[in-house]
Enzyme design. Structure first.
Site, PDB file in Angstrom:
ATOM      1  N   GLU A 193       0.803  -1.550   0.282  1.00  0.00           N
ATOM      2  CA  GLU A 193      -0.062  -0.112  -0.076  1.00  0.00           C
ATOM      3  C   GLU A 193       0.698   1.247  -0.317  1.00  0.00           C
ATOM      4  O   GLU A 193       1.626   1.504   1.040  1.00  0.00           O
ATOM      5  CB  GLU A 193      -0.730   0.035   1.805  1.00  0.00           C
ATOM      6  CG  GLU A 193      -2.071   1.170   1.257  1.00  0.00           C
ATOM      7  CD  GLU A 193      -2.552   1.058   2.351  1.00  0.00           C
ATOM      8  OE1 GLU A 193      -3.878   2.161   2.357  1.00  0.00           O
ATOM      9  OE2 GLU A 193      -2.436   0.596   3.192  1.00  0.00           O
TER      10      GLU A 193
ATOM     11  N   GLU B 155      -2.319  10.870   2.426  1.00  0.00           N
ATOM     12  CA  GLU B 155      -3.651  11.163   3.046  1.00  0.00           C
ATOM     13  C   GLU B 155      -3.684  12.609   4.017  1.00  0.00           C
ATOM     14  O   GLU B 155      -2.850  13.073   4.912  1.00  0.00           O
ATOM     15  CB  GLU B 155      -3.395  10.002   4.732  1.00  0.00           C
ATOM     16  CG  GLU B 155      -3.846   8.414   4.274  1.00  0.00           C
ATOM     17  CD  GLU B 155      -3.465   7.939   5.239  1.00  0.00           C
ATOM     18  OE1 GLU B 155      -4.022   6.776   4.748  1.00  0.00           O
ATOM     19  OE2 GLU B 155      -2.315   7.855   5.915  1.00  0.00           O
TER      20      GLU B 155
END
Length: 333
Positions: free
Chosen positions: A146, A150
């Protein structure tokens, strides 16, 4: 590119996972999307030195033990915004809360991924763009891959870059924990007020992150955690907006900011570039401007699983007026 059938994620995934952004009243932003002209992008500053990234190293610095060290641009001189305050509420449990996820169907192995977005930042929220190996959630015999961008709910001027990797469990059944490399950065602006260009670059040699075409962080093969070389699985491109239970990470979610209607992350356009390992360059593959009033079903799906404080609702992914809007909403119980 290959495509893959998506399976729902399990309940209560850890906080280092997804994101999104927006407007309280769902009003249409007045920004105009950029053109979709075909371009090539150099893989590193050795090939070309973009404006505002002069001096970025083309090769890694080694520490005393011989490991590569990640380069992170200094936040010195960037505007620092105050932390968001949670809205006190007495009736959070009187509502059910919903988030949204836009899930790409194509599978990528290396590339450049850009999105022009206006993000969300309310206490507890995570507003994101990320690459994800679709079977990571199953753990056990599956690795985790991943790459994250964010925007955090405790401050509209901060964001987090992160790599998450995990080896499969051993043959003896011993569980393996995720390895992360979170780094928090100042944006120098309020991510909720205007559109900005966010980018993740994934190559065999390094993974990097850019904000408005300025490289902020670069992780190399040869670092102590070995995460870049462990990114071996094909990954899908995703965006989401949700609320985390980790107060220390993103602030305390109370739902009070939703009293006057939804908050929303706006995506103006998404661009994907193919990577040529021989020439170490990127050439644009496709651009989605979200024209019309529905998603391209050959390219996108929506999430419908639980993410801590919210359940992802496909109805909270809205295509309208040239934007894809990811909403966070609440309804009375």
């Amino acid at each position: 590119m290959n495509k893959k059938i998506l399976l729902p994620l399990t309940l209560g995934l850890c906080a280092a996972f997804f994101s999104a952004c927006g407007d309280d009243n769902g009003a249409n932003p007045s920004e105009t999307p950029a053109s979709s002209a075909s371009v090539e992008v150099p893989v590193s500053s050795a090939d070309a030195t973009p404006v505002a990234t002069a001096g970025a190293p083309a090769t890694p610095t080694l520490d005393a033990d011989g490991y590569a060290t990640m380069w992170v641009r200094s936040d010195e001189g960037l505007t620092a915004l105050p932390n968001n305050d949670s809205v006190p509420v007495a009736d959070r449990s009187a509502f059910t809360y919903y988030g949204a996820e836009l899930t790409g169907l194509e599978q990528f192995h290396y590339g450049r991924f850009e999105a022009r977005m206006k993000m969300v930042s309310i206490p507890g929220s995570v507003s994101s763009m990320f690459l994800y190996y679709d079977d990571s959630w199953q753990k056990e015999d599956f690795p985790w891959n991943e790459i994250d961008i964010e925007v955090l709910g405790n401050n509209a001027g901060k964001w987090q870059s992160n790599l998450i990797t995990r080896h499969p469990d051993s043959e003896t059944g011993k569980k393996t924990n995720n390895t992360t490399s979170e780094a928090k950065h100042l944006l120098g602006f309020n991510a909720t007020e205007d559109f900005h260009l966010y980018a993740m670059i994934w190559t065999p040699e390094y993974i990097s992150w850019e904000i408005d075409s300025v490289e902020v962080r670069r992780d190399y093969v040869g670092e102590k955690k070995g995460q870049v070389e462990f990114m071996t699985e094909q990954q899908s491109l995703r965006f989401n907006l949700w609320a985390s239970k980790s107060i220390a990470w993103v602030g305390k979610f109370t739902g009070g900011e939703l009293a006057n209607g939804p908050v929303a992350q706006y995506i103006d356009y998404v661009r994907v570039y193919k990577y040529d390992e021989a020439t170490k360059t990127f050439a644009m593959d496709w651009q989605d401007d979200f024209d019309g009033n529905e998603l391209n079903s050959d390219r996108w799906a929506t999430g419908n699983w639980e993410m801590e404080h919210v359940t992802l609702d496909p109805n909270n992914v809205v295509v309208e007026n040239g934007y894809c809007r990811l909403e966070m909403t609440r309804i009375p119980n």
